[in-house]
Design an enzyme around this catalytic site. Structure first.
Site, PDB file in Angstrom:
ATOM      1  N   HIS A 118       0.865  -1.165  -0.092  1.00 23.23           N
ATOM      2  CA  HIS A 118       0.008   0.003   0.225  1.00 23.23           C
ATOM      3  C   HIS A 118       0.924   1.076  -0.178  1.00 23.23           C
ATOM      4  O   HIS A 118       1.944   1.141   0.370  1.00 23.23           O
ATOM      5  CB  HIS A 118      -0.851  -0.016   1.277  1.00 23.23           C
ATOM      6  CG  HIS A 118      -1.894   0.997   1.347  1.00 23.23           C
ATOM      7  ND1 HIS A 118      -1.653   2.280   1.693  1.00 23.23           N
ATOM      8  CD2 HIS A 118      -3.317   0.980   1.258  1.00 23.23           C
ATOM      9  CE1 HIS A 118      -2.774   2.907   1.959  1.00 23.23           C
ATOM     10  NE2 HIS A 118      -3.690   2.122   1.397  1.00 23.23           N
ATOM     11  N   GLN A 236      -4.177  -5.206   6.875  1.00 20.79           N
ATOM     12  CA  GLN A 236      -5.147  -6.396   6.471  1.00 20.79           C
ATOM     13  C   GLN A 236      -4.993  -7.670   6.932  1.00 20.79           C
ATOM     14  O   GLN A 236      -5.638  -8.695   6.870  1.00 20.79           O
ATOM     15  CB  GLN A 236      -4.995  -6.487   5.040  1.00 20.79           C
ATOM     16  CG  GLN A 236      -5.244  -5.291   4.074  1.00 20.79           C
ATOM     17  CD  GLN A 236      -6.512  -4.540   4.308  1.00 20.79           C
ATOM     18  OE1 GLN A 236      -7.526  -5.226   4.932  1.00 20.79           O
ATOM     19  NE2 GLN A 236      -6.711  -3.139   4.179  1.00 20.79           N
ATOM     20  N   LYS A 259     -10.389  -0.825  10.748  1.00 24.91           N
ATOM     21  CA  LYS A 259     -10.387  -1.949   9.929  1.00 24.91           C
ATOM     22  C   LYS A 259     -10.919  -3.163  10.721  1.00 24.91           C
ATOM     23  O   LYS A 259     -10.915  -4.263  10.108  1.00 24.91           O
ATOM     24  CB  LYS A 259      -9.136  -2.279   8.979  1.00 24.91           C
ATOM     25  CG  LYS A 259      -8.924  -1.078   8.092  1.00 24.91           C
ATOM     26  CD  LYS A 259      -7.700  -1.383   7.278  1.00 24.91           C
ATOM     27  CE  LYS A 259      -7.105  -0.125   6.482  1.00 24.91           C
ATOM     28  NZ  LYS A 259      -7.957   0.273   5.399  1.00 24.91           N
ATOM     29  N   CYS A 401      -4.811   2.428  -3.867  1.00 22.51           N
ATOM     30  CA  CYS A 401      -3.645   2.895  -3.068  1.00 22.51           C
ATOM     31  C   CYS A 401      -2.338   1.980  -3.298  1.00 22.51           C
ATOM     32  O   CYS A 401      -1.465   1.885  -2.362  1.00 22.51           O
ATOM     33  CB  CYS A 401      -3.618   3.081  -1.701  1.00 22.51           C
ATOM     34  SG  CYS A 401      -4.984   4.369  -1.284  1.00 22.51           S
TER      35      CYS A 401
HETATM   36  N1  PLP Z   1      -1.924  -0.796   4.351  1.00 17.61           N
HETATM   37  C1  PLP Z   1      -2.787  -1.650   4.069  1.00 17.61           C
HETATM   38  C2  PLP Z   1      -2.280  -2.972   3.457  1.00 17.61           C
HETATM   39  C3  PLP Z   1      -3.849  -1.102   3.697  1.00 17.61           C
HETATM   40  O1  PLP Z   1      -4.792  -1.767   3.435  1.00 17.61           O
HETATM   41  C4  PLP Z   1      -4.231   0.326   4.279  1.00 17.61           C
HETATM   42  C5  PLP Z   1      -5.626   0.761   4.058  1.00 17.61           C
HETATM   43  O2  PLP Z   1      -6.244   0.401   3.339  1.00 17.61           O
HETATM   44  C6  PLP Z   1      -3.374   0.994   4.872  1.00 17.61           C
HETATM   45  C7  PLP Z   1      -2.054   0.366   5.059  1.00 17.61           C
HETATM   46  C8  PLP Z   1      -3.655   2.330   5.396  1.00 17.61           C
HETATM   47  O3  PLP Z   1      -4.398   2.260   6.472  1.00 17.61           O
HETATM   48  P1  PLP Z   1      -4.863   3.706   7.235  1.00 17.61           P
HETATM   49  O4  PLP Z   1      -5.855   4.301   5.819  1.00 17.61           O
HETATM   50  O5  PLP Z   1      -5.927   3.378   8.126  1.00 17.61           O
HETATM   51  O6  PLP Z   1      -3.804   4.300   7.409  1.00 17.61           O
END
Ligand code: PLP
Length: 443
Positions: A118, A236, A259, A401
């Protein structure tokens, strides 16, 4: 697991009984006890933490610190002082990149990450290397969506000695191709070297769903170079499976409350205490200091050194209730339920749309989380998501993302359906019907 009973705990389904929510990867729905816990704070002891010498402030502080203890147990950390509350996974990872990265990374050092990250576990490291003249090495994935741990292609060197992408000249070392059988750790020393300072790796891909063998990778990486610091993005993973940070052998692990049934605006960073203790604060201000003089400041010990200013008190307090809710059901059962529904969805998608649907990542639920991203014929992902929304099905469309991953897979965007403990087999049937409708409309 009685899903009908579980769904009753989620007020959104009372308000909208036909809702098919397939976007828990973006954020989960919230059960009533979590919503009520936030409300309890505001109605009964809505005071600031750590500051008041009065009962309701002490109560708020006690509840806030209780969450730290329950999160410690949830991920099997050695001490609750290793649990730092942040705003989200993104902030947790930025904290490490800023506070640790800027301390230990200098010109010529290497950072290793993967193309399936991400952006929040990619851009902070990329920016750090650009700033400090370090080298970012990016592990590739196979066409099937598994990490290519052989790193068969390591770019070329530019005039400064940095490894750069052959085509674009960007400062990376990119692996290529491979398949599941390429998942061998024997050649990890092609990418992890004595110069590697940080290994930033996602536990579960938010697009491919792939569950990476992070314990084995960390072990092999530390065998090559015991100094490597392993930073794990568990955004995740933590909501869906049992995590034991000590067993994994990592040094940092990040995830988000929102999440995993908890409130938005709260993240967790776990770090090994000695590393946290040695790091510079990320933010300065109230409640992170021991003493302040005109010419110097003495900071508190972790975790409070990293929690400057008034935190999201209600959110942290209600995260405890979310963790308890998950624990009462059992992480193994949740994982099992998601794997069943994911395998069913994979079978149904392949059966109904054979030749038209392109599933990104593994086709086997045993090797992935409850995440199915796909492209569908020549249709644009936004068109599909819009038509599904007309029949009350929420999916995500776009690049989620993960632009480097989508580039690597040769697609601009994808549709993503994701499952959690409140999803049912009927949801999958509705998704199939919705996709057939999209097919008819889009022609
Ligand atoms: N890392 C992963 C694998 C994600 O799926 C996400 C969000 O979808 C994030 C990081 C970022 O999470 P947050 O928006 O809660 O900071």
């Amino acid at each position: 697991m009685d899903i009908k009973l579980i769904k009753k705990d989620f007020p959104i389904f009372n308000n909208d009984p036909d809702l098919v929510y397939l976007d828990s990867t973006a954020t989960s729905l919230k059960p009533r006890p979590v919503i009520e816990k936030e409300r309890e704070y505001y109605e009964k002891y809505s005071a600031n933490v750590f500051r008041g010498i009065y009962k309701i402030s002490e109560k708020a502080t006690e509840e806030y610190e209780e969450t730290r203890k329950i999160v410690q147990v949830f991920i099997s950390a050695g001490s609750s002082n290793e649990i730092v509350f942040t705003r989200n996974t993104t902030e947790s990872l930025n904290l490490v990149a800023y506070s640790l990265g800027r301390k230990i990374i200098s010109q010529g050092d290497e950072l290793v990450t993967t193309i399936m990250e991400h952006h929040s576990n990619f851009v902070p490291w990329q920016q750090l290397t650009l700033e400090n003249g370090a080298i970012l090495k990016v592990m590739d994935v196979s066409d099937e969506g598994y990490l290519d741990l052989e790193n068969r292609h390591s770019g070329r060197r530019n005039a400064t000695g940095a490894v750069v992408d052959r085509d674009s000249g960007h400062r990376i070392a990119r692996a290529s191709g491979g398949n599941q059988s390429g998942m061998t750790l024997n050649n990890l020393d092609k990418i992890i070297t004595k110069k590697t300072k940080i290994l930033a790796l996602t536990y579960v891909s938010n697009v491919l769903g792939t569950i990476n063998p992070i314990k084995a990778i960390i072990k092999a990486a530390k065998k090559i170079n015991p100094e490597v610091i392993a930073v794990i993005d568990a955004a995740q993973a933590a909501p869906h499976m049992k995590i034991d940070v000590q067993d994994l052998g990592c040094d940092f692990l990040a995830f988000s409350s929102h999440k995993m049934l908890g409130p938005t605006g709260v993240g967790v960073l776990w770090g090994r205490y000695e590393l946290l203790a040695d790091m510079f604060p990320f933010n300065f201000g109230g409640e992170m200091i021991e003493e302040v003089y005109l010419d110097r400041t003495v900071f508190k010990y972790p975790p409070h050194k990293f929690e400057a200013g008034t935190p999201h008190i209600a959110g942290v307090i209600a995260l405890k209730t979310a963790v308890e809710y998950l624990q009462n059901i059992g992480m193994e059962k949740i994982r099992q339920h998601e794997a069943q529904i994911t395998q069913h969805a994979l079978n149904e998608l392949n059966r109904h749309f054979s030749g038209q649907i392109n599933i990104l990542g593994p086709n086997l639920a045993a090797q992935k989380g409850g995440i199915i991203a796909f492209t569908f014929g020549k249709y644009h992902s936004h068109d599909i998501a819009q038509i599904l929304d007309e029949v009350n099905i929420c999916v995500r469309a776009g690049n989620h993302c993960t632009m480097p991953l989508h580039d690597r897979l040769g697609v601009n965007s994808s549709v993503r359906a994701s499952f959690y403990l409140y999803n049912t087999i009927e949801d999958v049937a509705k998704l199939i019907t919705g996709l057939k409708k999209a097919q008819t409309i889009l022609g």
